[in-house]
Scaffold this active site. Structure first.
Site, PDB file in Angstrom:
ATOM      1  CG  HIS B  32      46.883  12.725  21.966  1.00  0.00           C
ATOM      2  ND1 HIS B  32      48.600  11.997  21.610  1.00  0.00           N
ATOM      3  CD2 HIS B  32      47.611  12.933  20.592  1.00  0.00           C
ATOM      4  CE1 HIS B  32      49.519  12.294  20.908  1.00  0.00           C
ATOM      5  NE2 HIS B  32      48.925  13.083  20.210  1.00  0.00           N
ATOM      6  CG  HIS B 267      44.728  15.827  17.196  1.00  0.00           C
ATOM      7  ND1 HIS B 267      44.013  14.947  17.303  1.00  0.00           N
ATOM      8  CD2 HIS B 267      46.459  15.333  17.257  1.00  0.00           C
ATOM      9  CE1 HIS B 267      44.762  13.886  17.189  1.00  0.00           C
ATOM     10  NE2 HIS B 267      45.786  14.038  17.057  1.00  0.00           N
ATOM     11  CD  GLU B 421      49.682  -9.009   1.020  1.00  0.00           C
ATOM     12  OE1 GLU B 421      48.915  -8.100   0.826  1.00  0.00           O
ATOM     13  OE2 GLU B 421      49.619  -9.641   0.195  1.00  0.00           O
ATOM     14  CG  HIS B 483      57.136 -11.263  -7.012  1.00  0.00           C
ATOM     15  ND1 HIS B 483      57.039 -10.389  -7.927  1.00  0.00           N
ATOM     16  CD2 HIS B 483      55.788 -11.556  -6.710  1.00  0.00           C
ATOM     17  CE1 HIS B 483      55.597  -9.966  -7.940  1.00  0.00           C
ATOM     18  NE2 HIS B 483      54.606 -11.247  -7.286  1.00  0.00           N
TER      19      HIS B 483
END
Ligand SMILES: [Ca+2]
Ligand SMILES: [Ca+2]
Lengths: 686, 686
Positions: B32, B267, B421, B483
């Protein structure tokens, strides 16, 4: 001047929701009473005044969609479903969180009547709501005509602090703002409490300013506990704004009415018995009566349900008239609503012969999409900013974009997700939950892991979402171990009701799409190569659609290699080298474990048969392959950065080395002696 | 009035970075070039004017930290490391993206000198930077004294659009604002380009406003291509603001100087040869010379390196004086910098006897943390808003909070992560990368999946991060299948260099912590129960620390059960029932596969021995257990919502049913005949 018309029954209805929530959680002795009690007023205003749905026909297509993103508050949702007359009895409420009940601990789509999406894992519902709103915008743009505003429902999402802290919701919110989803209305229960206590400990950002930065309309109601007129007006204003999604910040008191209101003590534990009694007295309800619903509350909700039934009936007439004016569109729309794909689309799948040029399976995937897109308008999808690498944009498709951007239209089917894998996965679940759409999404295989939270919910909720997961191994080469999946395949293979496909060539890629598109209740992940793969002698769509088959058969084999994807041609090279030395190795291609597992026993044992050792080969972790083989070859740990052929060589995944490994395996089992029994021969079937 | 002092060599230095980037990517024919070329001016200003580090001593503790969150732009970072004199030669630059080079496709910590954290997977570096800044704030608060400002470095993060779209970065940014991390400076390469083209297709939010909403200082430089004074002043202003993190939005032109500048054509693909030549001419460099570095550029960077070396030398003197003034703090700080834990901490680990009361392993984990925290100040951690469920807050510990909140102090060790998280996992990687800290993090096992992107990078980068993952199976009961993890264990077990522990009782929980804390280069996930578990006869810290051991031995067994965690006592109950019927079943506890795998062959074969069938038992997917057993019992698919004992019963995971299953297994292998060989006896070891 508020447009709200109070009814004398409002306060009893709200008190009913609050006390029922306390009773439901109390009887279960498990669950979350606080948010249901705090959100009772907004729930009542929404469902008694605005919400358009027919509880007796819960799949009516133009119903408003409701998502409880803070799914732990599901006592609230179950209570509403019951009051409105969905298939949820008072006994069901009393069985809250009990085994095999219709009222599990978090709401599950395809389990309880009236539940649109599965929520509880935080942030998911919010993003599902964005998907639901996108689906409405898209199908409305495609099928609505002057005087036929057939698809114009709203999507309402309730959310708490937890969802708004999750990155998946941030991703979806940013995209929703970009997409100017005017029919999306989010109600944020700003109660200053999360499990760790006051949100001051970790969540002090300015939520209103954040949503303004995303391009949302932001409203607020300062007294969400009792200002029904304020709630009403905010929802009304949200409905009026058609060029932006709206979030209404509603300041509420968690556990309103409890002695512990406003504290995290009421978040995730039942109220004490005396607290529940005092609560009922406070609201003028009989203190000793449980599961009490005044007749006027049922009447209120039955009136709301009747309004919905009348709306459906009017809509059905409108749809019939649409059928006369626009028979073609009507036929397509009703087919899509029914969930059936168009007749004969399978015939458009590309078929390959061994002489056809080698191509990357990501390219083969593009060829499938190109072939089937004209016959399946239901396909709507895109990539998390890797379009040119995932090869997911079929020539001629239009971007799904707000017309004001000049970049596409809502009728467009190609979604620019941005670098938002988790949001993408959850949005796709919402697109599928809406109906009429078969969503596909795309990223590198390695970054499906970013979306794991959404992927498992696709599978649990039976959403047919197709993941185009390219760059699926060390075969991506130079990008290196940060981008080379090792553990991803076994992770996805271990998710129930998810088909993980790793096709080896053109026919297998077509087979993967065939099964994925036919599996209306199963998500699929297509694990695709960056590098070119030859078309194999012996592959066919039909055979590969079985999940596993003998690609190269020999009698009295010395060994079988079982492999998948880009390693199948390497296994073949090994077999061919060994053949030259008089060693007979047969080859099984196993593109999809879960589909193969569903075949009959006899077939499976004919593919992975007893009599000679079976060696698995995949340029990934070997974890899990022990189920299908005696010996496993794969990566010992991480991959490496370099031109891909050199990386394969570094790890010994070449025809030459696999031939050498095979000889070792054969010698080992000869020396060991005894019958070599297929690993599929087992005492236990789960 | 700008405080910037231009140097005559600035433009040559910037041109050097730009042309080297083109050459490095060009020679590799992969990579890149665009972002390195666009960010050359800010990189030059930062490293020539501000950055404090000693390239000859890259681990100097108070160095400024640099994170390239847009890791695909790593040609830029490698070039800077080379120019500054880190252990990275011109030949290394020429080996960019080649096998076994020091310059892999994305920057890897613990692989290349001077790379602080592994980046490339988008958003991770940004969140790592937040962790690095938190570590500085914490250690500074703990150890700095008047006249001894020992730990006061800055953390600089470069980021692109991609990182800012990722939820993990949003989560970390919100927390960083809450934490008022004044020494964190993020430079946002606002080049309007991502892989799908113009960011207008998907990323139109107001980034400045978003960061203001998080409580950041927001600055911008409109001409990042050439306004060096503007860049200088923005960085200077960022350094002055000590009560907020800063983001500088820098408007740049991707691939500046290329014929394709400003497009996504530069890019992710090398520039064409003629474009590179024209680029060099444009900058007044010899068009036909590759890897050209003018002497004055080397001189400039050597001067910057010298400044860093002098700073380290001054710091070392200061540290010595600190040792005289504060000998205790000095000893502790230098020990922590060295990465050694205090002598004898292991002796504080709780030890249990079978008579001790049954407790949940999440509670046993709390007891370990409570026991060891006083002797290991290095421990710093918290939960993603599940403190009361994860049981991670040791009594008496203070929250890590900005003093202005009145909720704690920067010297506090308990982190309130909020419901974030993924951000938490990536921040913990940054905390560990800083040094001196052993981070732990906590959530439900099911939501470790939300952080999968960060967890795999912990393992790849060798960050010792300890996950306290509670509620690890259907044993969580009422919360239900949304869960209840099923696939999570095998996912984590398949990640190289990650120890996944599922302890069965108190001694095994202590053993998990023992090994996790001793494994300085390995993350660990501790899979812990919500429900109570009895202390087992035969368990001990030493035996469990081997990863697997015989818990209950019998001679001439009819079968062995191998199990983990909360199912071990159920297996024991089955064995005891069978014993009453004269059937001999021995029991192996296997709390950690990866640690067991490292034991010597003889030991392993003594644990999982030949001679009788081995049945695995776990209340999870059986995927992967085939490696250690002949037969597998577990969950066929998802769990269910209900009281946990009823859920176990539903799936037949009870002593009674496992006894019945065992008899079936024993009969099957008797009928099958032949020797039953241990599944560990294999031809191939990878
Ligand atoms: Ca809340
Ligand atoms: Ca960019």
């Amino acid at each position: 001047m508020s447009q709200f018309t109070p009814e004398p029954t409002d306060s009893a209805s709200i008190a009913t929701i609050r006390t029922l929530a306390a009773d439901v959680v109390g009887k279960a002795n498990s669950g979350h009473p606080g948010a249901p009690m705090g959100m009772a007023p907004v729930a009542h205003v929404l469902f008694s005044r605005f919400f358009n749905a027919n509880p007796k026909s819960s799949k009516w297509f133009n119903r408003d969609r409701f998502v409880l993103s803070n799914g732990h508050a599901c006592a609230l949702q179950y209570i509403l479903l019951h009051l409105l007359g969905y298939k949820l009895s008072m006994d069901d409420l009393k069985a809250f969180r009990q085994l095999d009940s219709l009222t599990p601990g978090h709401p599950e789509a395809n389990h309880t009547d009236g539940i649109e999406v599965t929520t509880g894992p935080l942030g998911q519902g919010f993003a599902n709501g964005v998907g639901l709103a996108m689906a409405q915008a898209h199908l409305g743009a495609v099928y609505n005509r002057e005087n036929f505003d057939l698809i114009n429902n709203y999507t309402y999402v309730f959310t708490g602090d937890g969802c708004l802290m999750e990155g998946v919701a941030s991703e979806a919110a940013s995209l929703a703002g970009h997409l100017q989803l005017g029919n999306l209305i989010v109600i944020y229960d700003d109660n200053h409490i999360s499990i760790d206590g006051d949100t001051a400990v970790a969540f002090t950002e300015n939520v209103e300013q954040r949503f303004l930065s995303y391009g949302w309309q932001v409203l607020h109601v300062n007294d969400g506990d009792s200002d029904l007129a304020g709630i009403y007006d905010a929802i009304a204003a949200a409905r009026v704004e058609t060029s932006k999604p709206t979030i209404i910040r509603l300041r509420t008191t968690i556990g309103y009415g409890s002695k512990q209101q406003g504290t995290h003590g009421v978040h995730g534990a039942p109220l004490k018995a005396d607290d529940i009694q005092s609560l009922k007295s406070k609201f003028g309800f009989p203190a000793d009566q449980t599961f009490y619903v005044p007749k006027e509350t049922y009447d209120t909700y039955r009136a709301a349900a009747l309004r919905g039934a009348q709306l459906e009936s009017k809509w059905t007439s409108l749809l019939a008239k649409y059928g006369q004016a626009y028979p073609k569109e009507h036929a397509e729309l009703t087919r899509r609503i029914s969930g059936k794909l168009p007749e004969g689309w399978e015939k458009t799948l590309p078929v390959y012969k061994p002489a056809d040029p080698a191509q990357a399976s990501r390219k083969l995937s593009e060829l499938v999409l190109t072939a089937i897109t004209p016959s399946i308008p239901d396909l709507m999808g895109g990539s998390a900013d890797l379009t040119g690498s995932n090869l997911t944009k079929v020539k001629g498709t239009v971007d799904f974009q707000p017309p004001s951007t000049g970049l596409g239209s809502y009728a467009g089917t190609y979604i620019r997700y941005g670098v938002r894998e988790h949001g993408m996965g959850a949005i796709a679940n919402g697109l599928h939950a809406y109906g009429g759409i078969v969503p596909f999404v795309a990223t590198f295989m390695n970054f499906v892991s970013y979306a794991a939270g959404a992927v498992r919910l696709s599978a649990l909720s039976k959403h047919q979402v197709i993941w185009v997961a390219t760059h699926d191994s060390i075969g991506l080469g130079e990008d290196g171990p940060t981008h080379q999946p090792v553990e991803t395949a076994i992770h996805l293979r271990a998710i129930p009701n998810l088909d993980f496909w790793r096709p080896a060539d053109g026919n297998e890629t077509s087979a993967a799409y065939l099964v994925a598109l036919k599996s209306k209740e199963t998500p699929s992940v297509l694990s695709l190569s960056r590098q070119n793969l030859p078309n194999l002698e012996g592959s066919s769509i039909d055979r590969a659609a079985l999940g596993g088959y003998v690609l190269y058969e020999v009698a009295n084999e010395d060994m079988t290699i079982v492999s998948s994807g880009s390693e199948v041609p390497i296994a073949l090279e090994a077999a061919s080298k060994l053949k030259a030395e008089g060693i007979n190795v047969r080859l099984v291609s196993l593109p999809c474990w879960s589909v193969f597992d569903k075949q009959d026993e006899q077939y499976k044992l004919s593919v992975l048969r007893s009599g000679a050792p079976i060696l698995s080969l995949e340029a990934l972790s070997t974890a899990g392959w022990q189920k299908y083989s005696h010996e496993q070859y794969g990566l010992p740990a991480w991959g490496a950065s370099g031109p891909y052929l050199k990386v394969y060589e570094k790890f010994g995944i070449t025809g030459t080395n696999i031939a050498a490994v095979s000889k070792k395996v054969i010698a080992f089992y000869k020396q060991k002696g005894g019958e070599v029994v297929s690993p599929l021969v087992k005492a236990i079937k789960l």
